[in-house]
Design a protein around this motif. Structure first.
Motif, PDB file in Angstrom:
ATOM      1  N   GLN A  64       0.902  -1.258   0.090  1.00  0.00           N
ATOM      2  CA  GLN A  64      -0.131   0.057  -0.013  1.00  0.00           C
ATOM      3  C   GLN A  64       0.824   1.177   0.109  1.00  0.00           C
ATOM      4  O   GLN A  64       0.563   2.176  -0.750  1.00  0.00           O
ATOM      5  CB  GLN A  64      -0.810   0.075   1.225  1.00  0.00           C
ATOM      6  N   ASN A  65       1.840   1.164   0.838  1.00  0.00           N
ATOM      7  CA  ASN A  65       2.747   2.526   1.021  1.00  0.00           C
ATOM      8  C   ASN A  65       3.391   2.981  -0.471  1.00  0.00           C
ATOM      9  O   ASN A  65       3.752   3.921  -0.495  1.00  0.00           O
ATOM     10  CB  ASN A  65       3.649   2.097   2.223  1.00  0.00           C
ATOM     11  N   THR A 178      11.702   2.496   4.348  1.00  0.00           N
ATOM     12  CA  THR A 178      10.972   1.228   3.588  1.00  0.00           C
ATOM     13  C   THR A 178       9.618   1.406   3.117  1.00  0.00           C
ATOM     14  O   THR A 178       9.080   0.456   2.541  1.00  0.00           O
ATOM     15  CB  THR A 178      11.333   0.051   4.246  1.00  0.00           C
ATOM     16  N   THR A 179       9.151   2.683   3.557  1.00  0.00           N
ATOM     17  CA  THR A 179       7.618   2.852   3.177  1.00  0.00           C
ATOM     18  C   THR A 179       7.177   4.105   2.711  1.00  0.00           C
ATOM     19  O   THR A 179       6.224   4.612   2.873  1.00  0.00           O
ATOM     20  CB  THR A 179       6.820   2.887   4.694  1.00  0.00           C
ATOM     21  N   SER A 183       6.862  11.002   1.700  1.00  0.00           N
ATOM     22  CA  SER A 183       6.077  11.364   0.893  1.00  0.00           C
ATOM     23  C   SER A 183       4.602  11.177   2.023  1.00  0.00           C
ATOM     24  O   SER A 183       3.702  11.958   1.917  1.00  0.00           O
ATOM     25  CB  SER A 183       5.753  10.662  -0.298  1.00  0.00           C
ATOM     26  N   ARG A 184       4.702  10.263   2.777  1.00  0.00           N
ATOM     27  CA  ARG A 184       3.522   9.971   3.809  1.00  0.00           C
ATOM     28  C   ARG A 184       3.379  11.036   4.656  1.00  0.00           C
ATOM     29  O   ARG A 184       2.407  11.654   5.060  1.00  0.00           O
ATOM     30  CB  ARG A 184       3.501   8.590   4.267  1.00  0.00           C
ATOM     31  N   ALA A 185       4.851  11.459   5.117  1.00  0.00           N
ATOM     32  CA  ALA A 185       4.640  12.554   6.186  1.00  0.00           C
ATOM     33  C   ALA A 185       4.070  13.828   5.591  1.00  0.00           C
ATOM     34  O   ALA A 185       3.421  14.682   6.171  1.00  0.00           O
ATOM     35  CB  ALA A 185       5.924  12.694   6.713  1.00  0.00           C
ATOM     36  N   GLU A 214      16.577   7.252   9.522  1.00  0.00           N
ATOM     37  CA  GLU A 214      16.685   7.082   8.126  1.00  0.00           C
ATOM     38  C   GLU A 214      17.086   5.486   7.855  1.00  0.00           C
ATOM     39  O   GLU A 214      17.742   4.769   8.830  1.00  0.00           O
ATOM     40  CB  GLU A 214      17.801   7.790   7.380  1.00  0.00           C
ATOM     41  N   GLY A 215      16.586   4.959   7.171  1.00  0.00           N
ATOM     42  CA  GLY A 215      16.686   3.412   6.678  1.00  0.00           C
ATOM     43  C   GLY A 215      15.663   2.420   6.967  1.00  0.00           C
ATOM     44  O   GLY A 215      15.614   1.325   6.910  1.00  0.00           O
ATOM     45  N   GLY A 216      14.806   2.936   8.150  1.00  0.00           N
ATOM     46  CA  GLY A 216      13.714   2.147   8.663  1.00  0.00           C
ATOM     47  C   GLY A 216      12.546   2.491   7.966  1.00  0.00           C
ATOM     48  O   GLY A 216      12.348   3.327   7.031  1.00  0.00           O
TER      49      GLY A 216
END
Length: 296
Positions: A64-65, A178-179, A183-185, A214-216
């Protein structure tokens, strides 16, 4: 008959009773072992099912993400066609007309990076306060550092009516999570300015205060929703679930790349980029002060 008068059992009878007792004990143990094996087996099945559910949720969330984002979509209330939200005095944001943006309308990026960035809408109109435009990314540590150093100064000058501050939130660093967290924020911030514009400045501060490494995966959508309601904003649940302003963020990100924005934060003061050319060695407060004095 009293026990003393009971007939003494023969050796054969006692042996038979002992064997029967042993058989009963053995059968009871076999039943117990069988029951334990069943319980262990069902426990393993339950654990496997739970793992599969978790994996399924992770995969589903990831899909989805990371699903493709439409090229065309609406701007939020109080957001302009260049991806910006302009803070005036206090918690007030500049009002804008609703519009639709489309990536297909953007020019192709220049073959080489320009010496200076010509950002559309970055210069203040005549007689208006100095305009500060900040291209930011919510997972960018340098952006968080910039806010920590200069947010108080920017807020003070805004309240004095000397400047306005426009945030243009990008998805530049989606690859650093990874998600697609950037852009989501940015979409979450757009949802807040659409629903509760008076909470936008605080939400920007909150996103930086809760900046993930970063990275997660970054913060989940549910965590972004909670950050908004925790500061008193109206619910942005539906807005986030619909990814309503992801096309706007996509457009802003690609427009920034097209005009030569190569990193965040990129800071413009009345259209002039700080940290480049003649301003390379100038501290930001001095650069900003010079612009304010030139306009006085």
């Amino acid at each position: 008959m009293s026990p003393a008068n009971e007939a003494r059992k023969s050796k054969a009878e006692r042996t038979a009773e002992a064997r029967d007792k042993a058989r009963q004990i053995r059968e009871a143990q076999q039943k117990k072992d069988k029951r334990n094996k069943l319980l262990i087996g069902w426990g393993i099945v339950a654990a496997v099912v739970a793992i599969l559910v978790v994996v399924g949720l992770v995969v589903s969330t990831s899909l989805q993400n990371n699903a493709p984002v439409a090229d065309q979509g609406p701007t939020p209330a109080n957001g302009n066609v260049h991806g910006g939200v302009t803070l005036l005095k206090g918690t007030e944001v500049a009002k804008t007309e609703s519009a639709t943006v489309n990536v297909a309308d953007l020019p192709e990026p220049a073959a080489s990076a320009p010496a200076t960035i010509a950002a559309p809408g970055a210069e203040a109109e005549a007689g208006k306060p100095v305009k500060v435009v900040l291209y930011i990314d919510f997972i960018c540590p340098a952006c968080k550092n910039f806010e920590a150093q200069f947010n108080e100064t920017l807020t003070s000058l805004r309240d004095e009516g000397k400047i306005t501050v426009e945030y243009r939130a990008l998805g530049f660093l989606d690859s650093r999570s990874t998600t697609n967290y950037s852009s989501r924020a940015a979409n979450a911030a757009a949802c807040v300015v659409n629903e509760s514009p008076e909470k936008y400045a605080e939400f920007v501060d909150t996103l930086f205060a809760n900046q993930p490494a970063e990275g997660g995966p970054g913060l989940s959508d549910d965590e972004l929703k909670k950050l908004a309601t925790d500061i008193g904003a109206k619910s942005i649940d539906t807005c986030i679930e619909e990814k309503r302003y992801r096309p706007w963020v996509k457009y802003t990100t690609q427009e920034a790349a097209a005009i030569g924005v190569a990193g965040t934060p990129t800071v413009l003061v009345d259209g002039k980029q700080w940290g480049k050319g003649d301003s390379a060695q100038t501290e930001f407060p001095a650069f900003l002060d010079a612009a304010i004095k030139a306009k006085a």
